[in-house]
Every structure is written in C-alpha cells, then in structure tokens.
Design an enzyme around this catalytic site. Sequence first.
Site, mmCIF file in Angstrom:
data_model
loop_
_atom_site.group_PDB
_atom_site.id
_atom_site.type_symbol
_atom_site.label_atom_id
_atom_site.label_comp_id
_atom_site.label_asym_id
_atom_site.label_seq_id
_atom_site.Cartn_x
_atom_site.Cartn_y
_atom_site.Cartn_z
ATOM 1 N N ASP A 152 61.670 -11.297 88.002
ATOM 2 C CA ASP A 152 61.084 -10.887 86.434
ATOM 3 C C ASP A 152 61.844 -11.836 85.566
ATOM 4 O O ASP A 152 61.334 -12.170 84.349
ATOM 5 C CB ASP A 152 61.728 -9.415 86.409
ATOM 6 C CG ASP A 152 61.061 -8.183 87.019
ATOM 7 O OD1 ASP A 152 60.067 -8.837 87.931
ATOM 8 O OD2 ASP A 152 61.311 -7.141 86.856
ATOM 9 N N PHE B 42 59.978 -14.778 85.209
ATOM 10 C CA PHE B 42 58.867 -14.627 84.507
ATOM 11 C C PHE B 42 58.912 -14.350 82.964
ATOM 12 O O PHE B 42 58.102 -15.134 82.086
ATOM 13 C CB PHE B 42 57.969 -13.270 84.935
ATOM 14 C CG PHE B 42 56.829 -13.117 84.614
ATOM 15 C CD1 PHE B 42 55.510 -13.729 84.927
ATOM 16 C CD2 PHE B 42 56.562 -12.281 83.536
ATOM 17 C CE1 PHE B 42 54.366 -13.585 84.396
ATOM 18 C CE2 PHE B 42 55.146 -11.804 82.730
ATOM 19 C CZ PHE B 42 54.037 -12.483 83.231
ATOM 20 N N ASP B 43 59.992 -13.432 82.765
ATOM 21 C CA ASP B 43 60.161 -13.370 81.279
ATOM 22 C C ASP B 43 60.617 -14.831 80.561
ATOM 23 O O ASP B 43 60.430 -15.135 79.313
ATOM 24 C CB ASP B 43 61.395 -12.630 81.026
ATOM 25 C CG ASP B 43 61.028 -11.137 81.205
ATOM 26 O OD1 ASP B 43 60.186 -10.870 81.435
ATOM 27 O OD2 ASP B 43 61.988 -10.285 81.406
ATOM 28 N N GLU C 283 34.824 7.824 94.562
ATOM 29 C CA GLU C 283 36.136 7.208 94.211
ATOM 30 C C GLU C 283 37.356 7.813 93.746
ATOM 31 O O GLU C 283 36.916 9.363 93.586
ATOM 32 C CB GLU C 283 35.666 6.525 92.610
ATOM 33 C CG GLU C 283 34.733 5.563 92.594
ATOM 34 C CD GLU C 283 34.097 5.304 91.201
ATOM 35 O OE1 GLU C 283 34.677 5.579 90.261
ATOM 36 O OE2 GLU C 283 32.965 4.857 90.989
ATOM 37 N N LYS D 245 39.890 9.895 91.272
ATOM 38 C CA LYS D 245 40.038 10.270 90.095
ATOM 39 C C LYS D 245 41.372 10.122 89.560
ATOM 40 O O LYS D 245 42.175 10.835 89.960
ATOM 41 C CB LYS D 245 39.743 11.716 89.896
ATOM 42 C CG LYS D 245 39.309 12.247 88.482
ATOM 43 C CD LYS D 245 38.710 13.642 88.436
ATOM 44 C CE LYS D 245 38.557 14.168 87.002
ATOM 45 N NZ LYS D 245 39.407 14.025 86.243
ATOM 46 N N ASP E 228 44.458 10.216 87.032
ATOM 47 C CA ASP E 228 44.846 10.927 86.010
ATOM 48 C C ASP E 228 45.384 10.308 85.028
ATOM 49 O O ASP E 228 46.684 10.270 84.789
ATOM 50 C CB ASP E 228 45.810 12.125 86.604
ATOM 51 C CG ASP E 228 45.852 13.306 85.985
ATOM 52 O OD1 ASP E 228 44.982 13.558 84.827
ATOM 53 O OD2 ASP E 228 46.910 14.100 86.091
ATOM 54 N N GLU F 221 40.451 4.020 82.826
ATOM 55 C CA GLU F 221 41.498 4.868 82.461
ATOM 56 C C GLU F 221 42.833 4.183 82.492
ATOM 57 O O GLU F 221 43.091 3.422 83.287
ATOM 58 C CB GLU F 221 41.736 6.045 83.836
ATOM 59 C CG GLU F 221 42.130 7.065 83.498
ATOM 60 C CD GLU F 221 41.096 8.392 83.155
ATOM 61 O OE1 GLU F 221 39.917 7.702 82.649
ATOM 62 O OE2 GLU F 221 41.418 9.224 82.885
ATOM 63 N N TYR G 150 33.833 1.359 85.237
ATOM 64 C CA TYR G 150 32.353 1.222 84.414
ATOM 65 C C TYR G 150 32.235 0.093 83.970
ATOM 66 O O TYR G 150 33.116 -0.255 83.273
ATOM 67 C CB TYR G 150 32.258 2.746 83.500
ATOM 68 C CG TYR G 150 31.078 2.545 82.753
ATOM 69 C CD1 TYR G 150 30.241 3.446 82.954
ATOM 70 C CD2 TYR G 150 31.054 1.774 81.561
ATOM 71 C CE1 TYR G 150 28.958 3.604 82.048
ATOM 72 C CE2 TYR G 150 29.890 1.771 80.531
ATOM 73 C CZ TYR G 150 28.924 2.638 81.187
ATOM 74 O OH TYR G 150 27.694 3.030 80.548
ATOM 75 N N LYS H 156 38.109 18.223 91.959
ATOM 76 C CA LYS H 156 39.540 18.617 91.988
ATOM 77 C C LYS H 156 40.217 19.106 92.742
ATOM 78 O O LYS H 156 39.763 20.235 93.091
ATOM 79 C CB LYS H 156 39.535 19.226 90.280
ATOM 80 C CG LYS H 156 38.985 18.699 89.107
ATOM 81 C CD LYS H 156 40.082 17.876 88.375
ATOM 82 C CE LYS H 156 40.396 19.022 86.961
ATOM 83 N NZ LYS H 156 41.332 18.371 86.142
ATOM 84 N N CYS I 244 80.873 27.662 80.795
ATOM 85 C CA CYS I 244 80.256 26.473 81.197
ATOM 86 C C CYS I 244 80.873 26.124 82.829
ATOM 87 O O CYS I 244 82.266 26.219 82.878
ATOM 88 C CB CYS I 244 80.834 25.458 80.189
ATOM 89 S SG CYS I 244 80.398 23.776 80.727
ATOM 90 N N CYS J 150 83.478 22.971 82.387
ATOM 91 C CA CYS J 150 84.833 22.891 81.672
ATOM 92 C C CYS J 150 85.271 24.512 81.429
ATOM 93 O O CYS J 150 86.341 24.549 80.781
ATOM 94 C CB CYS J 150 84.525 22.368 80.314
ATOM 95 S SG CYS J 150 83.812 22.924 79.310
ATOM 96 N N CYS K 189 76.897 24.498 75.965
ATOM 97 C CA CYS K 189 78.352 24.543 76.181
ATOM 98 C C CYS K 189 78.776 23.771 74.654
ATOM 99 O O CYS K 189 78.478 22.748 74.558
ATOM 100 C CB CYS K 189 78.787 23.657 77.319
ATOM 101 S SG CYS K 189 80.461 23.338 77.015
ATOM 102 N N CYS L 298 83.827 18.579 77.395
ATOM 103 C CA CYS L 298 83.323 18.890 78.587
ATOM 104 C C CYS L 298 82.935 17.552 79.376
ATOM 105 O O CYS L 298 81.962 16.666 79.027
ATOM 106 C CB CYS L 298 82.171 19.553 78.218
ATOM 107 S SG CYS L 298 80.889 20.123 79.729
#
Length: 674
Positions: free
Chosen positions: A35, A38-39, A118, A120, A122, A184, A235, A321, A415, A418, A433, A439
């Site tokens: 990484d 790459f950066d 395919e 789905k 989320d 998506e 699509y 689903k 608590c 503590c 608390c 604490c």
Amino acid sequence: MTDIISAAEEIAHLRSEIERHSHLYYMEAKPELSDYDFDKLLEKLIALERQFPDLVTPDSPSQRVGGTITRVFPAVQHREPMLSLSNTYSLAEVEEFYNRVRKLLLLEGVHEQEMVAELKFDGVAISLLYRKGLLVRGATRGDGLQGDDITANIKTISTIPLRLPDFGSLFAQSEEDEIEVRGEVFMRKENFEQLNESRPEEERFANPRNATAGSLKLQDSAEVALRNMSFVAYYLKGYDDEASSQFLRLKQLEKLGFYTGGHYRLCCELQDISAFIEEWDEKRWKLPYETDGVVLKLNDARLWQKLGATAKSPRWAIAYKYPAQQAKTVLHTVIFQVGRLGTITPVAELEPVLLAGSTVSRSTLHNFDEIQRLGIMLHDRVIIEKSGEVIPKVISVVLDERPSEAEAVRVPLLCPECGTPLAKPEGEVSYYCPNEDECPAQIRGRVLHFASRDAMDIKTLGKALVDQLVAIGLVKDVGDLYALQEPQLESLERMGKKSAQNLIRALAESCEKSYERLIYALGIRHVGRATARELANAYPSFDLLKEASEEELSMVPDIGPVVARSIRDFFSKPFTSDLFDKLKRTGLPLSASEPKAQVNTNFEGLSVLFTGGLDRYDRQKASELVLERGGRVVGSVSKKTGIVVAGHDSGSKLDKAVKLGVRVVSEDEFEAML
Ligand code: IVH
C-alpha cells in the site's frame, strides 16, 4: 525535449503503472506493490500534476483522491427510467415467474428460454454515463426518472473506470458515442467494519448498505475517497445493443474493466435456477461483501423491449430474496460493556451456535428498552437472526420453552468497571457511568479512539497494550502516552526493547499529524471527522476553540446546538484543562500549521533530475526539498535540464546527461546546495 514534454512522459508512465497496480489489487486481488509503495506512486503523480496543471486530465488516477466539495447535488434526468425489480421470497414464486416469462415468449413465437442468474448485491444503485469513452456522469437512482448527480464522489471509487479502453473500435455502433453502465455501489464487510470502528459509537452505521448510501451523499469527495467503496456492474447499454444478451453484456463489461463479481450463470432450465439459488445460500456468507438474494434475467436482451415493464419493474427479470437466517440458542447471561463515552451496553452471552457460516456467541442488546421490548430473561431460549446486518441480533424469545430457572435481567446500579452509581438522563434510553475521569473502561476507550486509524493512527498501540497501561495506572489520559519512557514499557507483558522503541517512535511520529486529526482524536461527543475539519477551519488553534461560545460554535457549518453544547461541555471540564496542560508538553499540533515558509531560493528556476539511489534521502523527500527551494523536479534528461543528481547505480540517464553536457552532482554536492 522540453520539461513539459518529459513531465508528460513521466505522468503517462505513472498513470499506466497506477492503473495496472490498481487493477491487480482491486480486480485480481493479486497486489504486487505494498500500500505504501502504491501511495508513493500516486503522490508522485499528484506532485507532478500540481507542477504542470495543464497536464491534468479528467481520467487521471489523481482524480480519485477527491477534493471537490459539492454543496447541493444537481438533479439529472435518466436517459431511460432506472427500474427496480419485483421481489419474491420462495422457489414457488420463482417458478411462477419462470412460467409467466415462458408464456410471454410463446406469444412472441420464441421457444427457447435462457435465463441468467446473478447475485443480488446489497448496495446502492447508480448509473454511469461514458461519452467517447470518458466517464462524464455518475448519478443515483432517485425516483427512477430523476437522480442526483454525484460524479465527483463516484470518481473516487477505484473499481469504476474513468476511461474505457479501445473506445474507437468498440463503440463504433453507438450513435451518440454514449454508453451507460448501471450497477451497485457497495462497501466490503472489512471496510465497513473499519469505518464503524473509526466512528463515535452514536454515529455508527447499522449495515454496509446504510454506510454506502450515507457515504455517496457526503459533500467532500476527499472524505468519500477514504470510505473505500466498490462498484459492481450488471447493466450495459449503448454497445452492440441489438445483437447482445445479458450474459455477453456481463462479459463485455468485464472487458471494459468493470467488476461484475464473476458469479453469474447461464441457466437453461428451472432446475439450474433453483440449484444456483441453493448453492449461493451457503456460499454467499464467505463472500467479502453482502448479498441478499439472486437476480434472474431473461438472457436474450432483444426480447426485453417486447416483454416490457410494469410501472416499477421489468417483466423479464425478478429478484429472489433469501429469508433472513435464524438460529435458536440459549441466553446464558447478560454482561454490561462500558463505552468510551460511558454508555452502558448490555451484551447477550449465548451458547455458541452456527449461523450463516460463522459461530455466534455474543450479540448486542443495545439498551434496556430493547431488553424490555423483547421481554428477555436469563436462561431463555432465544432466536437470533442475521439479515442485512453483519452482526447478528436477538429477535425474539421462545416463550413456550422458558425454563423454570429463568431470571429477570437486572439493570446494574453500579458501573461494572469502576463501581460508580450509574445515571440515566431524562428522555435517553441508555444508562451511563458518570465517572469519566477515572473509569478505566472510558480511559481505555478514549486511548483506543485516539490511536485509531482515522485519528492519530498509532498502529503499535493495540488493545492488549492499552489494557495494561491503564490497569497499572501509567496512562490516565492520552497526554500520559507522551510521557512514557522505554524502561517502563519494556517491563510490560509481551513487550521487549524493540516494541518499546517502536511505540516511542510511533508516538513521536504522531506529532506530525494534523491539528484537524487531533481535534477528532480527542473523542469529543458528536465530533466526527467532518465536524473536526469544520472546527479546524473555523478555529485554527485550541486556544481559540476553547474560548468559543455555544452561539459562535452553532454558526460553524454542519454544527447544530447539540454538537455546540457538547463541544462547550468538553472544554469546560477540569479534566480537559489537565489534559491540555499535558498536551502542551508534547509536540502535538495544537494549532493549524502555517503554510511552510520558503527555506531559501537556492534552486530557483533550476530543473533537477535524480538518477540512481541516494543514501540519505528517499526520492520523495529529495524532491520536496528541491520544490521548497524554488526548483522543479523532472523525469528525464534534456539539454535544458539544470542539474542531474547522480546517486549510486546511476544508469542510462547519467550517461545521457554527460553526453549532453548537463551538470552532474553527487549526493554530497546536492546536500551542500540545499
Ligand atoms: S438489475 C431493470 N441486477 O436490486 C433491472 N439489480 O431490488 C434493474 N441489485 O434496483 C436491476 N444486484 O439496485 C440488478 N445483479 C443485479 C443486482 C441488482 C443488486 C439491486 C438494484 C435494484 C434492486 C432491486
């Protein structure tokens, strides 16, 4: 060759390298660079483009870093409506759909019925518009007819190509040279968890989909870039539409550089469809992202138009689903966790049970209202569920099976960490608390938040170490971290000389972080990263911020009365003023840094080329030093090059410089010039 020409060459080279490595990383999961490296490539490109702004193009990978602020997202009209899908929840309904499509096809005289199954995804549906191969617009679905233009935010997503390859030959058929890709935007589970960990408890997202929706609407695209979202395409319109099928379109999308997930299948019979659905019910839990079902589409895209659509969804596709996964288990006990802001969270300890591919033995009950709502008692049989959420939750009690030894869950009075009596503010659902100074759970939480990635990013300061430092009283607030000495650290469990040195070094390095990060790292209630940035702009030092009244704070963009009060409260606590006394003794940035003054002008008007390795500087640092002193850094030698700094193992560029009579200096001479 002029400088701009050599810069153009270098820029083109960097871009193609960055694109290649990006592809290896995101598409093939076979990274060849760390990484960090790459950066470095990206930073180099950005620095060069800053030097030669005329060479910046809209498809440069530098554009993914973001930086554009969009206050209001303009509404845009979709070229054709973005339809949704009708949902089904059973295989019987899938069969009905299949038969319905068959009848419609027979009316058209078609006897063959291939379907594509395919996954789905989320996430959040978006539309991408490419003109002459260049990404020109990214929009949300909105109401299906009109969405929001979120192009600047979309460009930060690494799996969305900014330019399509081979435009000329591939899209000759498209009249307007325009193609549309829909799909998506989603967040991988891993990135979602990281994001939530970096946020104050009260600002956490319930699931990756909510996190994605929230992130796409951020005004600052640089912030969006940090969210690490992904895109899956399903699509394609505008390329060889007449001759194509959904299966081929998915393949075409892949050729164009889009990620499709790869898990789709051509199904010739109903059985193939149910087999696909069953197979993925198990396998989907192993995927690094969330899927909530299967989408079935008629393969022959030429028939889509003929079958048409109802008001909301096409007749040629449907979404199946998966039912939420549930399991029954026993609630052994409820423990109480104390968060960094003192909030008490009841957590159910369960008999371990396998659910959706992983073993679950704990689940949050959120607060006591939730315990009452569920009517849950200790030793009850409970149903846990995993649906959209990554973390399973208890959804009900099996009352018929309540054992005789069932006991009420008691609200703790003290608590658990503590022993301080707990408080419950009027109108709030949670107990907390009030012992925020001492604490240990709250101290640990604050220190971990301070060290977290989006805050001061101190990787060597992990949970086990923080637990020890707080338990033995070495650390009472984050200011104490900077007074730690190597010998104290060496004696801790699982710490040796090396780890102690690493931590001291990491703490020293954290002082180089920005003032804005430090504001966020202090963990003021309701102050997330975006608010910290606004505060840093409005009050460039803690001395100013400390004195700001609630009214003044409320005038800062994005800060309402609740946040303003919380900031005021924080600065009026004695505990905060003690903390600042300590922070003043560290090298932490208590104010925004001034733009760096020019050190000297020794390199004014001089173009510098580095070749070979330097012993005392890395390239990046050496280039910065030249830029700070008024010079320019170039990538290849020409007659006009000012000097060539030759390190060890210099190659052809050194030879060329000598041939052209360009002045060549050693690292020592370069240092003297600085
Ligand atoms: S096709 C007209 N394919 O699910 C066809 N949608 O519940 C439109 N979705 O609005 C969509 N994965 O946001 C399609 N492989 C997939 C999908 C998918 C997720 C989403 C999409 C759609 C929603 C419908």
